[in-house]
Design a protein around this motif. Structure first.
Motif, PDB file in Angstrom:
ATOM      1  N   ALA A 237      -2.672  -9.874   2.010  1.00 27.97           N
ATOM      2  CA  ALA A 237      -1.524 -10.052   2.915  1.00 27.97           C
ATOM      3  C   ALA A 237      -1.952 -10.325   4.346  1.00 27.97           C
ATOM      4  CB  ALA A 237      -0.625  -8.819   2.860  1.00 27.97           C
ATOM      5  N   GLU A 238      -3.188  -9.974   4.710  1.00 25.30           N
ATOM      6  CA  GLU A 238      -3.640 -10.227   6.084  1.00 25.30           C
ATOM      7  C   GLU A 238      -3.642 -11.723   6.404  1.00 25.30           C
ATOM      8  OE1 GLU A 238      -7.238 -10.818   3.560  1.00 25.30           O
ATOM      9  OE2 GLU A 238      -5.606  -9.347   3.633  1.00 25.30           O
ATOM     10  N   ARG A 239      -3.690 -12.564   5.368  1.00 22.79           N
ATOM     11  CA  ARG A 239      -3.643 -14.005   5.595  1.00 22.79           C
ATOM     12  C   ARG A 239      -2.290 -14.444   6.144  1.00 22.79           C
ATOM     13  NH1 ARG A 239      -6.373 -15.979  -0.163  1.00 22.79           N
ATOM     14  NH2 ARG A 239      -8.391 -14.915   0.116  1.00 22.79           N
ATOM     15  N   TYR A 240      -1.308 -13.585   5.959  1.00 24.06           N
ATOM     16  CA  TYR A 240       0.052 -13.912   6.403  1.00 24.06           C
ATOM     17  C   TYR A 240       0.510 -12.995   7.543  1.00 24.06           C
ATOM     18  CZ  TYR A 240      -0.329 -16.059   1.825  1.00 24.06           C
ATOM     19  OH  TYR A 240      -0.770 -16.786   0.754  1.00 24.06           O
ATOM     20  N   GLY A 241      -0.462 -12.304   8.154  1.00 29.50           N
ATOM     21  CA  GLY A 241      -0.140 -11.437   9.278  1.00 29.50           C
ATOM     22  C   GLY A 241       0.458 -10.106   8.885  1.00 29.50           C
ATOM     23  N   LEU A 242       0.289  -9.708   7.634  1.00 27.77           N
ATOM     24  CA  LEU A 242       0.829  -8.444   7.141  1.00 27.77           C
ATOM     25  C   LEU A 242      -0.306  -7.499   6.771  1.00 27.77           C
ATOM     26  CD1 LEU A 242       3.614  -9.918   4.820  1.00 27.77           C
ATOM     27  CD2 LEU A 242       3.865  -9.142   7.186  1.00 27.77           C
ATOM     28  N   GLU A 243       0.066  -6.241   6.547  1.00 27.27           N
ATOM     29  CA  GLU A 243      -0.925  -5.235   6.170  1.00 27.27           C
ATOM     30  C   GLU A 243      -1.248  -5.379   4.686  1.00 27.27           C
ATOM     31  OE1 GLU A 243      -3.623  -2.359   7.053  1.00 27.27           O
ATOM     32  OE2 GLU A 243      -2.218  -3.285   8.471  1.00 27.27           O
ATOM     33  N   PRO A 244      -2.494  -5.616   4.348  1.00 30.35           N
ATOM     34  CA  PRO A 244      -2.835  -5.749   2.927  1.00 30.35           C
ATOM     35  C   PRO A 244      -2.814  -4.398   2.227  1.00 30.35           C
ATOM     36  CG  PRO A 244      -4.820  -5.839   4.256  1.00 30.35           C
ATOM     37  CD  PRO A 244      -3.673  -5.780   5.223  1.00 30.35           C
ATOM     38  N   GLY A 245      -2.703  -4.459   0.921  1.00 29.33           N
ATOM     39  CA  GLY A 245      -2.723  -3.234   0.125  1.00 29.33           C
ATOM     40  C   GLY A 245      -3.111  -3.551  -1.300  1.00 29.33           C
ATOM     41  N   GLU A 246      -3.392  -2.509  -2.054  1.00 26.23           N
ATOM     42  CA  GLU A 246      -3.716  -2.676  -3.467  1.00 26.23           C
ATOM     43  C   GLU A 246      -2.426  -2.544  -4.264  1.00 26.23           C
ATOM     44  OE1 GLU A 246      -5.823  -3.799  -6.599  1.00 26.23           O
ATOM     45  OE2 GLU A 246      -6.603  -3.675  -4.542  1.00 26.23           O
ATOM     46  N   PRO A 247      -1.991  -3.593  -4.939  1.00 23.87           N
ATOM     47  CA  PRO A 247      -0.720  -3.528  -5.662  1.00 23.87           C
ATOM     48  C   PRO A 247      -0.763  -2.487  -6.777  1.00 23.87           C
ATOM     49  CG  PRO A 247      -1.937  -5.496  -6.271  1.00 23.87           C
ATOM     50  CD  PRO A 247      -2.666  -4.895  -5.119  1.00 23.87           C
TER      51      PRO A 247
END
Length: 725
Positions: A297-307
């Motif tokens: 999600a960091e590619r879209y300016g969001l906080e990444p996480g493990e689904p």
């Protein structure tokens, strides 16, 4: 250089013919006026006159000059019927063959470079039945002699065949003109040589080879049906065996034209595509893609996480997607459309009888005028020692097996580097499986260009898939000891090309995706003697050795795509129901296909590998999606559009697209190729901004820029400089 010299020689000889006024000598009045002198000359030197006449006739016909008809009359007047017919027959055939060879040498390459794809069907017809067509044309004097020579030079007909067929085919017409020449004084005009009745007779003669061929086909068909008793009446117009894409579309079309049609299916309606192929795999791929986007999600300016992946719930969604589409292919829908649907196993008893072992019990026999075999294909299982012992899944069984799991397979081994293997390997890796993909071919997606295969490999490896290509699987083994689940360890042993030895790969789940094989057994094909080596053998009209029994879809080949099955289904239905009036050949020239990995790989027409293999010259134009505004905004700025065109022309030979929405982008090029539209037309079409579809316009712009007329642009630059003073 040789072509240029030959062209200059032909033009020079033709120009000399007209400049010297010889064309004015080859008319009927001049011939009549000069026959007295010619006759005296012939009486003094018969061999010399015959030789000069022969050479002149060959030259006129070889150069496609006017005057052949007058010279034929002269042959009869000078040499009489017997010798005149002999001399003219050989001179005209030799001259025609020389014109044929000139056309082939000077024009064929350039014509095929420009219209190659459009001429393919003609070339195939000429290669198969060229002698019949040429013979028919030669028998009808209405067809211009020189035009037949030139056009046939553009086809693949053999020179030897052209010569002897021309010699025989032109003989009746030559006889008429030479005979008229023996009574030259009675001939008022060239048109008067052939009376309307005589022309009609020649037309009938021209139709004779085609009628003879039709008769031969009828005799062959009757011979095929010998030993079978044809019913006097039929209960059905059409029985379709198999309710996959091909069977459904065939029966739909038959019902739409009010034919009485029965569709027989032993399993689930919708076939493999709905139940175990296209639909469930795309539903799984969509969920896997979302998991991938969350993880990055960091590619879209969001906080990444493990689904948090609830695999049982995910597979329930896959089943729900199938259930939502099922009504489109259901018994109820097709019954409402006018199709009788029988659920059971069909067997062809004779060319007009189908016996159905009903799923609910009992049998049912139907007599039918026509039968379409649309039984589909099944996954191929390799003959790998130990495979049964370790257990395996296929693209058919993987869905039921996965539906019973709470988590994705811990260690998945995919055998096969084609589209199915690549799609499922990437999807499972994105859902958390440790995936190893083993392919025997030297690259993934063996039918694609090496740069496309490299892109696909990089995409899979970026998602954690270990890709092994050029590796032969040797055997499967169960090794003593536990794998963490209380079971013996499962291993695949492969040849290790790097060491020359063997490598052992552990796995929990093995997925075989090495291809699909046509379903041929149990339908009565063997008893009827219908050839079925790999697929059911059919002609261009999808007919088997029995013209009323046709095949469509995966069981017929040559492609295993749902959209090709539907394309064939139209031809199967129309040729079955209306083939006694007109038959339609299946056109495979513009078949698109897509591998739905991320990024997608889509193609129509030729790629570089195929063009090289077939000796077709081409230019390549490439546009990178890293330059496309919408792709940049969507974070999907990777991939490319690659277009093959005829050198110096904008005619499209093939397109490969690697990137997001590649399958949708490809549709514009499929339409363009189907209707003969070039890159200039694509460039001149308005595309919405910002969209991925603009990539098609930009690759056309790249082609245009590469073919800009530099000399004209130079003149324009000087013109604008002059305007500035």
């Amino acid at each position: 250089m040789k072509k240029t010299l030959l062209l200059l020689l032909v033009l020079a000889l033709a120009a000399g013919f007209f400049a010297s006024g010889l064309h004015r000598q080859l008319d009927l009045d001049t011939l009549k006026a000069g026959m007295g002198g010619f006759a005296v000359w012939h009486a003094d030197s018969p061999l010399l006159v015959a030789a000069l006449y022969f050479a002149a006739y060959v030259a006129v016909t070889a150069l496609s000059l006017p005057g052949a008809a007058v010279m034929t009359l002269a042959g009869g007047a000078l040499f009489g019927l017997g010798w005149g017919l002999l001399i003219v027959s050989f001179a005209s055939t030799i001259g025609a063959t020389l014109a044929f060879l000139v056309s082939r040498h000077l024009l064929r390459d350039s014509v095929h470079a420009r219209f190659g794809e459009r001429l393919r069907a003609i070339d195939q017809g000429i290669a198969r039945d060229g002698a019949f067509y040429l013979f028919s044309l030669r028998l009808v004097p209405a067809f211009p002699f020189f035009l037949i020579n030139l056009l046939m030079g553009l086809t693949p007909i053999r020179t030897r065949t052209f010569y002897w067929v021309s010699q025989l085919g032109m003989l009746p017409g030559t006889l008429v003109y030479v005979n008229a020449g023996t009574e030259l004084g009675a001939v008022d005009s060239l048109a008067g040589v052939l009376s309307p009745g005589l022309v009609a007779s020649f037309v009938l003669l021209g139709l004779f080879p085609l009628l003879a061929r039709w008769g031969v086909e009828r005799v062959q068909a009757r011979r095929v049906y010998a030993g079978w008793t044809r019913p006097k009446r039929f209960e059905r117009n059409l029985v379709v065996i198999g309710a996959g894409a091909a069977g459904l579309v065939t029966s739909y079309i038959a019902a739409a034209v009010k034919a009485k049609v029965t569709l027989v299916e032993a399993g689930r309606m919708g076939g493999d595509c709905l139940n175990t192929g296209c639909v469930p795999s795309k539903a799984l791929i969509r969920s896997a893609r979302l998991a991938h986007q969350i993880r990055h999600a960091e590619r879209y300016g969001l906080e990444p996480g493990e689904p948090a992946i609830d695999f049982r719930r995910l597979m329930a969604r896959v089943r729900a997607v199938i259930r939502k589409i099922e009504p489109h292919d259901s018994v109820e829908r097709y019954t409402a459309l006018g199709v009788e649907v029988l659920q059971g196993r069909a067997r062809i008893v004779d060319p007009w009888t189908v016996e159905v072992a009903l799923n609910e019990g009992g049998t049912h026999r139907l007599s039918t005028r026509n039968i379409v075999i649309a039984t589909g294909a099944r996954p191929t299982v390799p003959a790998l020692p130990g495979l049964e012992a370790v257990g395996y899944l296929t693209s058919d069984t993987v869905w039921d097996a996965f539906a019973e799991l709470d988590t994705p397979p811990r260690r998945l081994l995919v055998l096969g580097g084609g589209p199915i293997g690549c799609e499922l390997a990437q999807a499972c890796a994105r859902l958390g499986s440790q995936v190893v993909l083993v392919g025997r071919a030297p690259q993934l997606l063996p039918r694609e260009d090496s740069d496309v295969a490299a892109f696909a490999r990089a995409a899979l490896e970026a998602d954690g898939v270990e890709v092994l290509t050029g590796v032969a699987a040797l055997r499967c083994e169960l090794e003593a000891g536990e794998d963490g689940t209380g079971s013996a360890r499962k291993l695949l042993v492969v040849a290790d090309p790097s060491t020359g030895g063997e490598r052992r790969i552990g796995f929990d789940t093995l997925l075989c995706a090495v291809g699909r094989s046509a379903r041929l057994e149990g339908f009565g094909l063997e008893a009827l003697g219908i050839p079925a080596e790999g697929t059911v053998a059919t002609n261009d009209f999808l007919q088997t050795r029995y013209p009323n029994i046709l095949a469509a879809g995966d069981v017929a080949g040559p492609f295993q795509f749902t959209h090709v099955a539907a394309h064939q289904a139209w031809h199967a239905a129309v040729n079955a129901l209306f083939g006694h009036l007109r038959r339609f050949r299946v056109d495979y020239r513009f078949v698109p296909h897509t591998t739905f990995i991320d990024p997608e790989v889509a193609r129509v027409g030729l790629n570089e590998t195929e063009a090289h293999a077939r000796g077709i010259t081409f230019e390549v134009t490439r546009y990178g999606l890293d330059d496309l505004d919408r792709a940049i905004a969507d974070g999907a700025d990777h991939g490319f559009v690659k277009v093959l065109t005829v050198p110096g022309k904008d005619r499209i030979l093939g397109v490969t697209i690697v990137g997001e929405h590649a399958a949708e982008l490809l549709a514009e090029f499929v339409l363009a190729m189907k209707h003969g539209l070039g890159l200039n037309k694509v460039l001149g079409t308005i595309h919405t901004y910002p969209t991925f579809a603009e990539a098609n316009k930009y690759v056309a712009g790249e082609w245009k820029r590469a073919h800009a007329p530099q000399r004209v642009l130079g003149w324009l630059a000087r013109h604008h400089a002059w305007l500035r003073g």
